[in-house]
Design a protein around this motif. Structure first.
Motif, mmCIF file in Angstrom:
data_model
loop_
_atom_site.group_PDB
_atom_site.id
_atom_site.type_symbol
_atom_site.label_atom_id
_atom_site.label_comp_id
_atom_site.label_asym_id
_atom_site.label_seq_id
_atom_site.Cartn_x
_atom_site.Cartn_y
_atom_site.Cartn_z
ATOM 1 N N ARG A 32 -9.694 1.901 -1.723
ATOM 2 C CA ARG A 32 -8.266 1.317 -1.402
ATOM 3 C C ARG A 32 -8.196 0.977 -0.182
ATOM 4 O O ARG A 32 -7.743 0.103 0.573
ATOM 5 C CB ARG A 32 -7.168 2.239 -1.915
ATOM 6 C CG ARG A 32 -6.926 2.727 -3.251
ATOM 7 C CD ARG A 32 -5.692 3.469 -3.676
ATOM 8 N NE ARG A 32 -5.728 3.943 -4.849
ATOM 9 C CZ ARG A 32 -6.074 5.077 -5.539
ATOM 10 N NH1 ARG A 32 -6.584 5.801 -4.533
ATOM 11 N NH2 ARG A 32 -6.010 5.377 -6.618
ATOM 12 N N ASP B 34 -9.747 6.677 -3.310
ATOM 13 C CA ASP B 34 -9.034 6.809 -1.976
ATOM 14 C C ASP B 34 -9.667 5.545 -0.926
ATOM 15 O O ASP B 34 -9.162 4.957 -0.328
ATOM 16 C CB ASP B 34 -8.488 7.980 -1.475
ATOM 17 C CG ASP B 34 -7.736 8.940 -2.320
ATOM 18 O OD1 ASP B 34 -7.042 8.338 -3.169
ATOM 19 O OD2 ASP B 34 -7.739 10.038 -2.060
ATOM 20 N N GLU C 241 0.783 -1.242 0.125
ATOM 21 C CA GLU C 241 0.030 -0.078 0.051
ATOM 22 C C GLU C 241 0.729 1.350 -0.147
ATOM 23 O O GLU C 241 2.136 1.233 0.690
ATOM 24 C CB GLU C 241 -0.966 -0.098 1.064
ATOM 25 C CG GLU C 241 -2.131 -0.897 1.178
ATOM 26 C CD GLU C 241 -1.669 -2.369 1.202
ATOM 27 O OE1 GLU C 241 -2.112 -3.202 0.552
ATOM 28 O OE2 GLU C 241 -0.833 -2.670 1.932
ATOM 29 N N THR D 120 -2.688 5.528 1.440
ATOM 30 C CA THR D 120 -3.706 4.597 2.008
ATOM 31 C C THR D 120 -3.386 3.929 3.465
ATOM 32 O O THR D 120 -4.224 3.761 4.175
ATOM 33 C CB THR D 120 -3.790 3.347 1.085
ATOM 34 O OG1 THR D 120 -3.869 3.941 -0.441
ATOM 35 C CG2 THR D 120 -4.602 2.364 1.112
#
Length: 341
Positions: free
Chosen positions: A127, A124, A98, A102
């Protein structure tokens, strides 16, 4: 065992030796060669673990917090760590795929913070949902839904499909309720590729049941006496309502009559509710405009006063009733009944 969750994408070294000390990830994002520590509160020197993001940001975390919410982290931290998987002070370091943005949002949902993180876009947020699903977070954070509310309103279909993909049933139901404000469910979004035909069918069935819920037993003469003991003026006005020829007591009769101006408004309202079967529809421009302009068409002194004094209360009571009916619906319904519109 290195303790890594997944190998990060290998950086590609730039050819320009005079350029900045960065590499480029497989996604084209710059990745600094030298790791740097995340901002507060993930910079604690006494932390007992480090999560290193794909863009080389080190998040200093406490194992106890992460293992208490995630069985995946429990397994990771139980693995033997090689000397190469420690940072300069010997703290075990876990590489994750990640990005730092995130990972920061994910950790702020995992830590006991009083306020939710802010997602600048639904991409966003999605994720972060994926990370929560990946690490099998064993709680339902009261911060997650408030953080997603703006995106639920703006992208209900995207949220619905993503919530089902990552097994967030409560979030899927909230998104399904928000889709009731959409007149058209045929608008395409990429997230629909991630759900089955049955899961989309459940959304259609949910909508059909919502239409039934807000129209069953709801007529122009609807009057919840338990919430408003005094009947609405447009149901009893002796000037604007018409009664049967054998009716001698218009104030206590059961004649299904209503003032003509209100009957016309109710027809407009019913049309709106069939297209958008939700209490929020009462705030749509078409309903608000109709309710505000009725006064000009009312010649009855009694009804004109009622519009000013009683009508706002009526819409409030009606909204509560519709909200209650919709709140009783779930997505876990049988699908054997044919769709009827």
């Amino acid at each position: 065992m290195t303790g890594q969750v997944e190998e990060p994408h290998p950086p590609h070294t730039t050819d320009d030796a005079s350029g900045p000390d960065v590499s480029t990830s497989a996604e084209g994002d710059p990745v600094p060669h030298t790791p740097h520590v995340a901002s507060f509160p993930f910079d604690k020197p006494d932390a007992d673990a480090v999560l290193r993001s794909s863009d080389n940001v080190q998040f200093r975390v406490f194992r106890g917090i992460l293992t208490s919410v995630s069985p995946v982290f429990s397994s990771i931290f139980s693995l033997p760590q090689s000397s190469s998987s420690h940072d300069g002070d010997g703290t075990p370091t876990i590489d994750v795929t990640e990005t730092s943005n995130t990972l920061d949002s994910f950790l702020r949902l995992s830590y006991p913070f009083p306020s939710p993180p802010a997602f600048t876009s639904f991409d966003d947020a999605k994720r972060v949902l994926q990370v929560i699903h990946k690490f099998q977070i064993a709680w339902h954070s009261s911060l997650l839904v408030p953080a997603l509310l703006p995106h639920i309103r703006e992208n209900p279909l995207r949220v619905y499909a993503s919530a089902l993909r990552f097994a967030f049933d409560e979030l899927a139901l909230l998104a399904a309720r928000q889709t009731l404000l959409l007149e058209d469910l045929t608008e395409w979004c990429e997230e629909l590729r991630d759900i089955s035909g049955e899961e989309f069918q459940r959304l259609l069935v949910y909508r059909r049941r919502a239409v039934a819920a807000v129209t069953t037993d709801m007529t122009a003469s609807w009057c919840p006496v338990w919430k408003c003991p005094k009947r609405w003026a447009w149901l009893v006005c002796p000037t604007c309502t018409k009664h049967r020829s054998n009716c001698h007591n218009p104030f206590v009769c059961a004649c299904p009559t209503v003032a003509e101006w209100f009957a016309a408004f109710w027809i407009r309202l019913s049309t709106v509710l069939r297209a958008t079967p939700t209490a929020a529809a009462l705030k749509l421009a078409s309903v608000v405009t109709a309710s505000r302009t009725m006064g000009a068409a009312v010649n009855c002194v009694t009804c004109r006063a009622a519009i000013m004094e009683e009508f706002p209360r009526f819409l409030e009571v009606l909204g509560d009733e519709l909200e209650q009916r919709i709140s009783e619906l779930t997505l876990k319904q049988e699908l054997h009944e044919p769709l009827e519109w």
